[in-house]
Write an enzyme that holds these catalytic residues in place. Structure first.
Site, mmCIF file in Angstrom:
data_model
loop_
_atom_site.group_PDB
_atom_site.id
_atom_site.type_symbol
_atom_site.label_atom_id
_atom_site.label_comp_id
_atom_site.label_asym_id
_atom_site.label_seq_id
_atom_site.Cartn_x
_atom_site.Cartn_y
_atom_site.Cartn_z
ATOM 1 N N SER A 91 -10.964 5.319 4.315
ATOM 2 C CA SER A 91 -11.144 6.727 3.953
ATOM 3 C C SER A 91 -11.988 6.845 2.699
ATOM 4 O O SER A 91 -12.134 5.897 1.920
ATOM 5 C CB SER A 91 -9.789 7.413 3.763
ATOM 6 O OG SER A 91 -9.081 6.820 2.695
ATOM 7 N N ASP A 92 -12.525 8.043 2.523
ATOM 8 C CA ASP A 92 -13.283 8.351 1.321
ATOM 9 C C ASP A 92 -13.112 9.829 1.020
ATOM 10 O O ASP A 92 -13.164 10.668 1.927
ATOM 11 C CB ASP A 92 -14.762 8.024 1.491
ATOM 12 C CG ASP A 92 -15.506 8.096 0.162
ATOM 13 O OD1 ASP A 92 -15.278 7.208 -0.681
ATOM 14 O OD2 ASP A 92 -16.273 9.057 -0.041
ATOM 15 N N THR A 93 -12.901 10.145 -0.252
ATOM 16 C CA THR A 93 -12.668 11.524 -0.662
ATOM 17 C C THR A 93 -13.801 12.002 -1.550
ATOM 18 O O THR A 93 -14.217 11.310 -2.476
ATOM 19 C CB THR A 93 -11.317 11.656 -1.402
ATOM 20 O OG1 THR A 93 -10.266 11.233 -0.522
ATOM 21 C CG2 THR A 93 -11.055 13.095 -1.834
ATOM 22 N N THR A 152 -11.976 14.741 2.780
ATOM 23 C CA THR A 152 -11.651 13.337 2.988
ATOM 24 C C THR A 152 -12.104 12.952 4.384
ATOM 25 O O THR A 152 -11.761 13.614 5.370
ATOM 26 C CB THR A 152 -10.154 13.055 2.820
ATOM 27 O OG1 THR A 152 -9.770 13.345 1.475
ATOM 28 C CG2 THR A 152 -9.838 11.590 3.104
ATOM 29 N N GLY A 153 -12.901 11.894 4.444
ATOM 30 C CA GLY A 153 -13.303 11.320 5.720
ATOM 31 C C GLY A 153 -12.435 10.115 6.008
ATOM 32 O O GLY A 153 -12.135 9.322 5.107
#
Length: 196
Positions: free
Chosen positions: A72-74, A108-109
């Protein structure tokens, strides 16, 4: 409770993400790989979040045999501009001043990979800050931990408790892992395992 999940790898050093996954009742192993988080110019914030989560997942292409990998990445965005992790106290102060009294967006991805199946999604939340003083910002910089967080703040710590007026959307998304959407995705992967 999710049944039939394969072994889960959480590719994150974030204690917030680790705690959220544990609180969901998911057993996992935390495995870290260094990834270049550069992204192509022209992407929208939600596209950047998914792009970087996908790059993190690609780093596990050989490691993930038999495991379900979650990355994930935010991204914090103000008026369409991305606010990353601060370089130093001055940068953090600048970001927090820019967010004061404003609404910003948190994306978020998330990417899940299991064998030959990949699923990616994003979540979006609106976060509203009250107006803050420079003294409050200085206090947070002194006692808080803004330096490893996008936008220079953590919604779960002192800043979130006293500055965030309201959130439209998922609270856990702002923490860095949209658990509601993740739970649904994990159930889909569990179904694939059961069918296999």
């Amino acid at each position: 409770m999710i049944q039939n999940l394969p072994p889960v790898i959480l590719a994150s050093k974030s204690p917030r993400r680790q705690q959220l996954l544990a609180d969901m009742g998911i057993s996992y192993q935390s495995v870290l790989k260094e990834v270049d988080e550069q992204f192509p110019a022209g992407l929208q914030p939600h596209e950047v979040a998914v792009y970087i989560a996908g790059k993190k997942a690609a780093a596990f292409a050989e490691h993930s045999a038999g495991s379900l990998v979650i990355t994930s990445d935010t991204i914090v965005a103000l008026d369409g501009a991305i606010l990353g992790k601060p370089a130093d106290a001055a940068d953090a102060s600048r970001m927090l001043n820019s967010l004061s009294g404003r609404m910003h967006e948190v994306y978020t991805g998330v990417t899940l990979v299991y064998q030959d199946k990949t699923e990616s999604f994003t979540d979006r939340s609106e976060v509203y800050f009250r107006r803050v003083s420079q003294a409050e910002i200085d206090y947070y910089l002194a006692v808080g931990q803004p330096y490893d967080k996008a936008g220079s703040y953590g919604v779960q710590d002192w800043w979130g408790l006293v500055v965030v007026e309201r959130i439209n959307g998922s609270y856990t998304n702002v923490m860095g892992l949209p658990t509601e959407k993740l739970y649904a995705a994990l159930n889909r992967f569990a179904g694939i395992v059961q069918q296999g």
